[in-house]
Scaffold this motif. Structure first.
Motif, PDB file in Angstrom:
ATOM      1  N   VAL A 143       8.980 -33.099 -71.892  1.00 23.78           N
ATOM      2  CA  VAL A 143       8.918 -31.076 -71.959  1.00 23.78           C
ATOM      3  C   VAL A 143       9.461 -30.662 -73.262  1.00 23.78           C
ATOM      4  N   LEU A 144       8.773 -30.582 -74.264  1.00 19.82           N
ATOM      5  CA  LEU A 144      10.201 -29.664 -75.539  1.00 19.82           C
ATOM      6  C   LEU A 144      10.515 -28.587 -75.004  1.00 19.82           C
ATOM      7  N   GLU A 145       9.909 -27.898 -74.581  1.00 17.30           N
ATOM      8  CA  GLU A 145      10.085 -25.774 -74.743  1.00 17.30           C
ATOM      9  C   GLU A 145      10.367 -25.682 -72.776  1.00 17.30           C
ATOM     10  N   ALA A 146      11.093 -25.603 -72.164  1.00 17.15           N
ATOM     11  CA  ALA A 146      10.388 -24.932 -70.834  1.00 17.15           C
ATOM     12  C   ALA A 146      10.666 -23.588 -70.560  1.00 17.15           C
ATOM     13  N   PRO A 147      10.053 -23.220 -69.600  1.00 13.96           N
ATOM     14  CA  PRO A 147      10.589 -22.279 -69.772  1.00 13.96           C
ATOM     15  C   PRO A 147      12.204 -21.417 -68.824  1.00 13.96           C
ATOM     16  N   ALA A 148      12.348 -20.875 -68.665  1.00 16.17           N
ATOM     17  CA  ALA A 148      13.996 -19.931 -68.007  1.00 16.17           C
ATOM     18  C   ALA A 148      14.077 -20.807 -66.857  1.00 16.17           C
ATOM     19  N   ALA A 149      15.179 -20.712 -66.514  1.00 17.25           N
ATOM     20  CA  ALA A 149      14.919 -21.929 -65.123  1.00 17.25           C
ATOM     21  C   ALA A 149      14.965 -20.823 -64.398  1.00 17.25           C
ATOM     22  N   PRO A 205      17.106 -28.535 -59.652  1.00 13.15           N
ATOM     23  CA  PRO A 205      16.577 -27.223 -58.870  1.00 13.15           C
ATOM     24  C   PRO A 205      15.254 -26.639 -59.525  1.00 13.15           C
ATOM     25  N   PRO A 206      14.307 -26.270 -58.948  1.00  7.36           N
ATOM     26  CA  PRO A 206      13.231 -26.013 -59.460  1.00  7.36           C
ATOM     27  C   PRO A 206      13.305 -24.570 -60.268  1.00  7.36           C
ATOM     28  N   LEU A 207      12.530 -24.197 -61.312  1.00  5.46           N
ATOM     29  CA  LEU A 207      12.027 -23.069 -61.716  1.00  5.46           C
ATOM     30  C   LEU A 207      12.059 -21.804 -60.233  1.00  5.46           C
ATOM     31  N   ARG A 208      12.079 -20.780 -61.604  1.00  3.78           N
ATOM     32  CA  ARG A 208      12.530 -20.097 -60.113  1.00  3.78           C
ATOM     33  C   ARG A 208      11.970 -18.108 -60.693  1.00  3.78           C
ATOM     34  N   ALA A 209      11.686 -17.219 -59.738  1.00  3.75           N
ATOM     35  CA  ALA A 209      11.349 -15.752 -60.245  1.00  3.75           C
ATOM     36  C   ALA A 209      11.897 -15.055 -59.106  1.00  3.75           C
ATOM     37  N   ASP A 210      13.089 -14.082 -59.814  1.00  8.32           N
ATOM     38  CA  ASP A 210      13.220 -13.704 -58.350  1.00  8.32           C
ATOM     39  C   ASP A 210      12.521 -11.928 -58.340  1.00  8.32           C
ATOM     40  N   VAL A 211      12.261 -11.766 -57.542  1.00  7.59           N
ATOM     41  CA  VAL A 211      11.262 -10.003 -57.441  1.00  7.59           C
ATOM     42  C   VAL A 211      11.902  -9.604 -57.050  1.00  7.59           C
ATOM     43  N   ARG A 212      11.604  -8.474 -58.344  1.00  7.23           N
ATOM     44  CA  ARG A 212      13.017  -7.254 -57.975  1.00  7.23           C
ATOM     45  C   ARG A 212      13.204  -5.981 -57.694  1.00  7.23           C
ATOM     46  N   LEU A 213      13.136  -4.692 -57.130  1.00 14.35           N
ATOM     47  CA  LEU A 213      12.709  -3.379 -57.516  1.00 14.35           C
ATOM     48  C   LEU A 213      14.170  -2.974 -58.857  1.00 14.35           C
TER      49      LEU A 213
END
Length: 529
Positions: free
Chosen positions: A169-175, A267-275
């Motif tokens: 992986v050369l450029e990964a998504p944000a953690a 830890p896995p990559l993560r997306a937090d769902v927020r208002l």
């Protein structure tokens, strides 16, 4: 197949025939090439399939050893699963009944075929289409071939096409990223590399919500960058505040070597769902001194009198009491030498008193000056080296109404090359508290002090309503005569601003009266010329 167009929606076959090859005397010979395809199918085709997919349009490789009199479909060595499926015979495709590549390849893929040896070996690439383009395909783009090679080898093909390293992986998504409540898709983009080539990139994900779900998404190679793979992760249903998407990437090279990113122990990559709520803090601004507006930007630069302090006064902002994150983001660029400096200030008493608002990371300097209204204050100074985003934490002011002011302090006029430009100022709130559908914003009935005051021609007025009520905003002179009716309407809760033009009125003291339902507020303002 014509580049950048769809292939014809008609039955036919397109062939590319290589010159005759003399392969006599070789132990093993292979045809190796890279290809990319986007062909009509019934929705079941996968480049990693077992050959069972139904293809309306498809492509294969044939060989002849009798001068082209007869042709035989070659069986792939790579990919390991062979052809994608069988080409359908029902709608006039000349290759009907033959195995073929079809569907969508998701990127350039390596293919290899063992060739027969002999003095006259001919290779042909065939693409067959049926009489329509109606079923599943990305763009009906066709079949593309590149880097076609004939390779001889002693024992195994891999001895002349070595795979010396696994993919990376050369450029990964944000953690960790934040996505808004109600989102239906999460964009994923990653840059990958391998010494031979990439076979595929996948996202394995799980959604932590009321009803947990798991899934896998295959990413597609970007059209203009063979190292970048992108896709939209689309969980079932609508995500709510407090939900979370966790995912890892799987990257496989052309020989089947596979890595996981992040590794299993990380830890896995993560997306937090927020208002989330955002507001343009520069939507209503009152400027003094050197500040000028150009094409939606605010800038102070040479050619305008700097004076001692130039200010941008922003409209009042009501901050929610229940946000996890409260911040102001200022996008700006500047070159400010000694004797110049800028900062952001906050007021919690409707502009009567102001204190500097400290950015995360701090200011660069202190304004060194005597008998100056900003003397000793922390300021931006020096150069920003292009556009810069500066964050200010507003959480200490949760549940309150604030005013913000951008001040440029100058002990001298700006010189050529010195400037301060504001491109954007954004108020941002978010919370991941489950079940939150909106923020709680406490409001009280307020008639804000006008700015500037005194004023010569125009001034900015503002008021806050805690609920929907009939509103009247009027201006009176000291004899009790009404000289202006500015608002007479039913209005919803919120903060309102407007510009009052007093150029036709004589200098003197005037009273601004707000009537909201049964309640009244009065403020004094002064016209001075």
């Amino acid at each position: 197949t014509a580049p950048q167009t769809t292939y014809p929606a008609e039955a036919g076959v397109s062939s590319l025939t290589m010159p005759a090859l003399n392969l006599d005397g070789y132990a093993h010979v292979a045809l190796v090439f890279w290809h990319w395809y986007d062909l009509e199918h019934n929705g079941t085709a996968s480049p990693d399939g077992d050959g069972s997919a139904l293809l309306w349009d498809g492509a294969n490789v044939k060989v002849s050893t009798d001068g082209g009199a007869t042709w035989t479909v070659l069986t792939p060595m790579l990919p390991a699963g062979g052809y994608t499926g069988t080409i359908n015979e029902a709608y006039g495709n000349p290759l009907g009944g033959q195995p073929g590549f079809g569907g969508y390849s998701y990127g350039w893929r390596l293919a290899a075929f063992e060739l027969p040896t002999g003095p006259d070996v001919r290779v042909r690439f065939d693409l067959g289409t049926d009489d329509s383009n109606q079923d599943v395909a990305r763009d009906y783009a066709g079949w593309y071939l590149d880097d076609i090679r004939i390779v001889t080898y002693p024992d195994t093909l891999w001895s002349v096409l070595p795979d010396e390293a696994p993919p990376s992986v050369l450029e990964a998504p944000a953690a960790e990223v934040v996505v808004p409540r109600g989102v239906v898709s999460l964009p994923v983009s990653v840059r990958v590399g391998d010494d031979v080539g990439i076979d595929g990139v996948w996202v394995d994900y799980e959604v932590q919500e009321a009803t947990p779900q798991t899934g896998t998404l295959r990413l597609a190679m970007a059209p203009t960058d063979a190292a970048t793979y992108t896709g939209l992760l689309e969980p079932a249903g609508t995500l709510a505040a407090g939900d979370e998407i966790r995912y890892r990437l799987r990257v496989r090279d052309a020989y089947g070597r596979e890595i996981t990113y992040p590794a299993a122990e990380a830890p896995p990559l993560r997306a937090d769902v927020r208002l989330i709520a955002q507001a343009d803090a520069l939507a209503e601004v009152r400027a003094t001194g050197a500040w000028q507006s150009f094409d939606g930007l605010w800038s102070a630069s040479p050619g305008f009198e700097a004076g001692t302090r130039s200010s941008l006064v922003l409209q009042p902002a009501d901050l929610p009491v229940d946000a996890d994150v409260l911040r102001l983001t200022l996008r700006h660029r500047f070159t400010l030498g000694a004797g110049l400096g800028g900062n952001v200030k906050v007021s919690t008493d409707d502009g009567r008193t102001w204190v500097p608002l400290e950015p995360i990371g701090g200011y660069q300097a202190v304004l060194e000056a005597e008998d100056h209204p900003m003397a000793g204050e922390p300021v931006f100074q020096g150069t920003s080296h292009g556009d810069a985003d500066v964050l200010f934490d507003l959480s200490p002011y949760a549940g309150r109404q604030i005013r913000l002011r951008v001040d440029l302090g100058a002990t001298r006029d700006l010189e050529v090359g010195e400037f301060w430009t504001l491109e954007a100022a954004t108020l941002y709130f978010d919370t991941r508290t489950p079940g939150d559908d909106d923020f709680t914003v406490p409001r009280t009935l307020t008639l804000h002090a006008n700015y500037p005051d005194p004023f010569a021609t125009t001034t900015t007025l503002g008021y806050t309503l805690p609920r929907a009520v009939p509103v009247r905003l009027e201006v009176y002179d000291l004899l009790g005569r009404r000289v202006a009716l500015l608002v007479d309407a039913e209005q919803a809760e919120g903060t309102y601003t407007l510009t009052f033009d007093g150029s036709r009125l004589a200098s003197g003291v005037y009273l601004l009266r707000l009537t909201a339902g049964a309640r009244q507020h009065v403020e004094r303002m002064v016209i001075a010329r």
